[in-house]
Design a protein around this motif. Structure first.
Motif, PDB file in Angstrom:
ATOM      1  N   MET A  46       0.815  -1.202   0.000  1.00 21.10           N
ATOM      2  CA  MET A  46       0.000   0.000   0.000  1.00 21.10           C
ATOM      3  C   MET A  46       0.859   1.266   0.000  1.00 21.10           C
ATOM      4  O   MET A  46       0.511   2.256  -0.643  1.00 21.10           O
ATOM      5  CB  MET A  46      -0.889  -0.001   1.246  1.00 21.10           C
ATOM      6  CG  MET A  46      -2.253   0.544   1.040  1.00 21.10           C
ATOM      7  SD  MET A  46      -3.325   0.292   2.480  1.00 21.10           S
ATOM      8  CE  MET A  46      -2.305   0.568   3.894  1.00 21.10           C
ATOM      9  N   GLN A  47       1.968   1.232   0.697  1.00 18.09           N
ATOM     10  CA  GLN A  47       2.790   2.424   0.869  1.00 18.09           C
ATOM     11  C   GLN A  47       3.454   2.881  -0.421  1.00 18.09           C
ATOM     12  O   GLN A  47       3.646   4.080  -0.619  1.00 18.09           O
ATOM     13  CB  GLN A  47       3.866   2.186   1.932  1.00 18.09           C
ATOM     14  CG  GLN A  47       3.363   2.275   3.328  1.00 18.09           C
ATOM     15  CD  GLN A  47       2.635   3.570   3.573  1.00 18.09           C
ATOM     16  OE1 GLN A  47       3.175   4.649   3.402  1.00 18.09           O
ATOM     17  NE2 GLN A  47       1.374   3.476   3.968  1.00 18.09           N
ATOM     18  N   ARG A  84       6.643   3.698   7.800  1.00 21.07           N
ATOM     19  CA  ARG A  84       5.593   2.686   7.634  1.00 21.07           C
ATOM     20  C   ARG A  84       6.114   1.433   6.946  1.00 21.07           C
ATOM     21  O   ARG A  84       5.678   0.331   7.273  1.00 21.07           O
ATOM     22  CB  ARG A  84       4.430   3.276   6.856  1.00 21.07           C
ATOM     23  CG  ARG A  84       3.621   4.247   7.671  1.00 21.07           C
ATOM     24  CD  ARG A  84       2.427   4.727   6.909  1.00 21.07           C
ATOM     25  NE  ARG A  84       1.629   5.622   7.715  1.00 21.07           N
ATOM     26  CZ  ARG A  84       0.691   6.385   7.232  1.00 21.07           C
ATOM     27  NH1 ARG A  84       0.433   6.378   5.937  1.00 21.07           N
ATOM     28  NH2 ARG A  84      -0.001   7.176   8.020  1.00 21.07           N
ATOM     29  N   GLY A 123       6.528   7.590   4.979  1.00 19.02           N
ATOM     30  CA  GLY A 123       6.392   6.362   4.201  1.00 19.02           C
ATOM     31  C   GLY A 123       7.466   5.350   4.548  1.00 19.02           C
ATOM     32  O   GLY A 123       7.198   4.149   4.648  1.00 19.02           O
ATOM     33  N   LEU A 151       2.298   9.144  -4.821  1.00 19.51           N
ATOM     34  CA  LEU A 151       1.312  10.194  -5.082  1.00 19.51           C
ATOM     35  C   LEU A 151       1.480  11.382  -4.138  1.00 19.51           C
ATOM     36  O   LEU A 151       1.356  12.537  -4.557  1.00 19.51           O
ATOM     37  CB  LEU A 151      -0.101   9.621  -4.968  1.00 19.51           C
ATOM     38  CG  LEU A 151      -0.481   8.563  -6.017  1.00 19.51           C
ATOM     39  CD1 LEU A 151      -1.851   7.979  -5.709  1.00 19.51           C
ATOM     40  CD2 LEU A 151      -0.442   9.145  -7.406  1.00 19.51           C
ATOM     41  N   SER A 152       1.775  11.124  -2.888  1.00 17.80           N
ATOM     42  CA  SER A 152       1.941  12.208  -1.918  1.00 17.80           C
ATOM     43  C   SER A 152       3.176  13.050  -2.223  1.00 17.80           C
ATOM     44  O   SER A 152       3.154  14.271  -2.071  1.00 17.80           O
ATOM     45  CB  SER A 152       2.047  11.640  -0.501  1.00 17.80           C
ATOM     46  OG  SER A 152       0.864  10.972  -0.150  1.00 17.80           O
ATOM     47  N   LEU A 184       2.494   3.092  -3.637  1.00 16.31           N
ATOM     48  CA  LEU A 184       1.670   3.996  -4.430  1.00 16.31           C
ATOM     49  C   LEU A 184       1.299   5.249  -3.643  1.00 16.31           C
ATOM     50  O   LEU A 184       1.350   6.366  -4.165  1.00 16.31           O
ATOM     51  CB  LEU A 184       0.400   3.271  -4.897  1.00 16.31           C
ATOM     52  CG  LEU A 184      -0.549   4.086  -5.753  1.00 16.31           C
ATOM     53  CD1 LEU A 184       0.128   4.525  -7.044  1.00 16.31           C
ATOM     54  CD2 LEU A 184      -1.795   3.271  -6.068  1.00 16.31           C
ATOM     55  N   ARG A 185       0.970   5.083  -2.383  1.00 13.05           N
ATOM     56  CA  ARG A 185       0.544   6.225  -1.568  1.00 13.05           C
ATOM     57  C   ARG A 185       1.662   7.258  -1.438  1.00 13.05           C
ATOM     58  O   ARG A 185       1.429   8.466  -1.609  1.00 13.05           O
ATOM     59  CB  ARG A 185       0.110   5.749  -0.186  1.00 13.05           C
ATOM     60  CG  ARG A 185      -0.357   6.886   0.701  1.00 13.05           C
ATOM     61  CD  ARG A 185      -0.775   6.411   2.043  1.00 13.05           C
ATOM     62  NE  ARG A 185      -2.013   5.639   1.913  1.00 13.05           N
ATOM     63  CZ  ARG A 185      -2.563   4.948   2.893  1.00 13.05           C
ATOM     64  NH1 ARG A 185      -1.976   4.919   4.070  1.00 13.05           N
ATOM     65  NH2 ARG A 185      -3.672   4.288   2.720  1.00 13.05           N
ATOM     66  N   VAL A 186       2.880   6.805  -1.161  1.00 15.31           N
ATOM     67  CA  VAL A 186       3.992   7.742  -1.001  1.00 15.31           C
ATOM     68  C   VAL A 186       4.311   8.407  -2.333  1.00 15.31           C
ATOM     69  O   VAL A 186       4.584   9.610  -2.391  1.00 15.31           O
ATOM     70  CB  VAL A 186       5.229   7.021  -0.417  1.00 15.31           C
ATOM     71  CG1 VAL A 186       6.457   7.902  -0.481  1.00 15.31           C
ATOM     72  CG2 VAL A 186       4.962   6.615   1.021  1.00 15.31           C
TER      73      VAL A 186
END
Length: 153
Positions: free
Chosen positions: A47-48, A76, A73, A54-55, A50-52
């Motif tokens: 999950m991390q 995590r 990130g 984009l952020s 893609l999330r990082v």
């Protein structure tokens, strides 16, 4: 010296916890906890990514420093790795790293350590400067250029 103590002490603590908590929880529940937290760690790491990504893009577009986003990130991902490793102590520490106050405290400690080790110079943060660098360039047609390992011809 502390690394050797950690290297030999950590497994001993994990074994002691497996014996103690395993006797209290039972074999199947102990295995379920270890396997369940491993799956949780794998999901967290997946999950991390893609999330990082984009952020960080959003932070750069807005002219903000992407460092804190990347550090959060990374913390995590470290928590995910700790959850994947078998053991009750690593699972506890991995879950602890998921708590926002712990993440903030760890980020603060790491930022201070990096500032002490750094050269004291900081890269500018925010919108690009208005400074213009003069220069000349020449475009070489693809068929006349030298071939290198960095380009495809």
């Amino acid at each position: 010296m502390w690394f050797l103590m950690l290297f030999f002490g950590w497994p001993l603590v994990e074994i002691g916890l497996f014996v103690t908590l395993g006797g209290w929880l039972g074999l199947w529940l102990s295995l379920a906890v270890v396997i369940g937290t491993a799956f949780l760690g794998i999901a967290l790491i997946r999950m991390q990514g893609l999330r990082v990504n984009l952020s960080v893009r959003d932070a750069i577009r807005q002219g903000r420093n992407p460092g804190p986003v990347m550090a959060k990130g990374a913390i995590r991902v470290l928590a995910g790795v700790m959850l994947i490793l078998p053991g009750f102590l690593t699972d506890f520490l991995g879950l602890l790293l998921l708590l926002p106050p712990v993440q903030f405290a760890l980020f603060t400690i790491l930022a201070r350590a990096a500032a002490r080790r750094g050269s004291g110079r900081r890269a500018p943060v925010g919108p690009a400067s208005e400074e213009v660098i003069e220069g000349e360039w020449t475009q070489i047609p693809a068929d006349k250029g030298a071939k290198s390992g960095w380009t495809r011809h």
